[in-house]
Scaffold this motif. Structure first.
Motif, PDB file in Angstrom:
ATOM      1  N   SER A  59       0.132   8.763  -6.037  1.00 63.33           N
ATOM      2  CA  SER A  59       0.897   9.717  -6.845  1.00 63.33           C
ATOM      3  C   SER A  59       1.125   9.065  -8.193  1.00 63.33           C
ATOM      4  N   THR A  80       0.842  -1.195   0.000  1.00 60.94           N
ATOM      5  CA  THR A  80       0.000   0.000   0.000  1.00 60.94           C
ATOM      6  C   THR A  80       0.875   1.242   0.000  1.00 60.94           C
ATOM      7  N   ARG A  81       0.509   2.217  -0.847  1.00 60.83           N
ATOM      8  CA  ARG A  81       1.232   3.486  -0.892  1.00 60.83           C
ATOM      9  C   ARG A  81       0.247   4.631  -1.053  1.00 60.83           C
ATOM     10  N   GLU A 136       4.721   2.654 -10.739  1.00 56.31           N
ATOM     11  CA  GLU A 136       5.566   1.592 -10.195  1.00 56.31           C
ATOM     12  C   GLU A 136       4.743   0.381  -9.745  1.00 56.31           C
ATOM     13  N   MET A 137       3.619   0.636  -9.106  1.00 55.86           N
ATOM     14  CA  MET A 137       2.812  -0.473  -8.608  1.00 55.86           C
ATOM     15  C   MET A 137       2.130  -1.231  -9.741  1.00 55.86           C
ATOM     16  N   GLN A 159      -3.464   0.377  -3.447  1.00 54.03           N
ATOM     17  CA  GLN A 159      -3.214  -0.928  -2.834  1.00 54.03           C
ATOM     18  C   GLN A 159      -3.140  -1.987  -3.937  1.00 54.03           C
ATOM     19  N   LYS A 160      -2.205  -2.895  -3.776  1.00 55.87           N
ATOM     20  CA  LYS A 160      -2.108  -4.000  -4.727  1.00 55.87           C
ATOM     21  C   LYS A 160      -3.464  -4.674  -4.891  1.00 55.87           C
ATOM     22  N   ASP A 211       3.976   8.601  -9.784  1.00 55.82           N
ATOM     23  CA  ASP A 211       5.110   7.677  -9.707  1.00 55.82           C
ATOM     24  C   ASP A 211       4.734   6.379  -9.002  1.00 55.82           C
ATOM     25  N   ASN A 212       4.025   6.500  -7.876  1.00 55.86           N
ATOM     26  CA  ASN A 212       3.639   5.294  -7.147  1.00 55.86           C
ATOM     27  C   ASN A 212       2.669   4.437  -7.958  1.00 55.86           C
TER      28      ASN A 212
END
Length: 226
Positions: free
Chosen positions: A38, A34-35, A44-45, A109-110, A40-41
Motif C-alpha cells: 500500500s 514484510t507487509r 513507512e518501510m 519486504q525489507k 502508506d506501508n
C-alpha cells in the motif's frame, strides 16, 4: 489459499506462509520485515529501511519483482529487471510502480544487502522433499544473478553453483559448514511449523540469503519449487 494436487499441497499466497512462519520466534528473527503493498506501508518501510523489494503475492521465477530505494528526503529510484527509474517525489514514483502492477496484489519486504560474487548478488535455494513419509534434502544450491540484475532466478539468467561453492565465493570457505547448518536448521524448523497448519505437502523450496554481515535471511518458501 491451500490447494491439494497430485504432487502435494500448494500454498500460493506468500503473505499467508510468512505469517505462519512468524509465529515461531526463532524463524521470525530471520524473516525480513514484510507487509502487504500500500502507499502508506511503502512510505513507512522506505523511511525505516531505505530499500525494499516489492513482489507479487502469488508468483515465482522472479517475475514482477521491483527494488525501490529512498536516496534522499524526496528522491527515489526503483529498478525493474535491467531498468532503473529516478523520481523527485514519492507520489510520482508510486504512480509509476502502480502501472507495472496492473491488477495483481503485491507485498513489500525489507531489502537485504546480499553478499556478492564478483559484484553480483547470490542467494540460495534449499529443496526439501518428502518421500515415503520422511523429509530429505534434494539440493542446496547457490544462484548468482546475471550481470545487471538484482534477481537471481534461473529463469532470469541466474547461474547455478553448489551451496558450498556459493558461500565460499561470497563470504569465505571458513563459513560454509556453519551457514549450511543454519539453513538446514531453519528449513527443518519451518517445515514442522508449516506441517502443523497444513498437511499434504511433499516438496518445499526455501529461498535464503546471506547479507554482507553474514546473517542468514529467509525470503520465502515455495510449495512448487522449480
Amino acid at each position: 489459499m491451500a490447494v491439494v494436487r497430485g504432487s502435494g499441497r500448494m500454498l500460493a499466497n506468500k503473505m499467508s506462509k510468512t505469517n505462519i512462519l512468524l509465529t515461531n520466534s526463532e524463524i521470525a528473527e530471520h524473516i525480513p520485515p514484510t507487509r502487504l503493498f500500500s502507499a502508506d506501508n511503502l512510505s513507512e518501510m522506505l523511511n525505516q529501511h531505505g530499500m525494499v523489494v516489492i513482489k507479487p503475492l502469488v508468483g515465482s521465477g522472479g517475475a514482477g519483482v521491483i527494488k525501490v530505494k529512498k536516496k534522499h528526503e524526496s528522491r527515489y529510484t526503483f529498478t525493474y529487471y535491467t531498468s532503473t527509474y529516478k523520481f523527485e517525489s514519492f507520489d510520482s514514483m508510486f504512480s509509476k510502480i502502480r502501472k507495472y502492477m496492473k491488477k495483481k496484489k503485491y507485498l513489500i519486504q525489507k531489502g537485504i544487502h546480499l553478499a556478492k560474487v564478483n559484484g553480483r548478488p547470490i542467494d540460495y535455494r534449499v529443496k526439501y522433499v518428502k518421500e515415503h513419509g520422511r523429509w530429505r534434502y534434494a539440493a542446496i544450491v547457490g544462484r548468482i544473478a546475471r550481470a545487471g540484475l538484482f534477481v537471481t532466478n534461473l529463469q532470469r539468467g541466474g547461474r547455478l553453483v553448489s551451496g558450498s561453492k556459493g558461500i565460499s565465493m561470497s563470504i569465505g570457505a571458513s563459513y560454509v559448514r556453519d551457514k549450511k547448518r543454519q539453513m538446514r536448521r531453519l528449513t527443518e524448523l519451518s517445515t514442522r511449523v508449516l506441517e502443523s497448519r497444513y498437511h499434504g505437502m511433499n516438496q518445499l523450496g526455501y529461498d535464503f540469503g546471506i547479507d554482507t554481515n553474514g546473517k542468514i535471511w529467509m525470503f520465502e518458501v515455495n510449495t512448487r519449487p522449480q
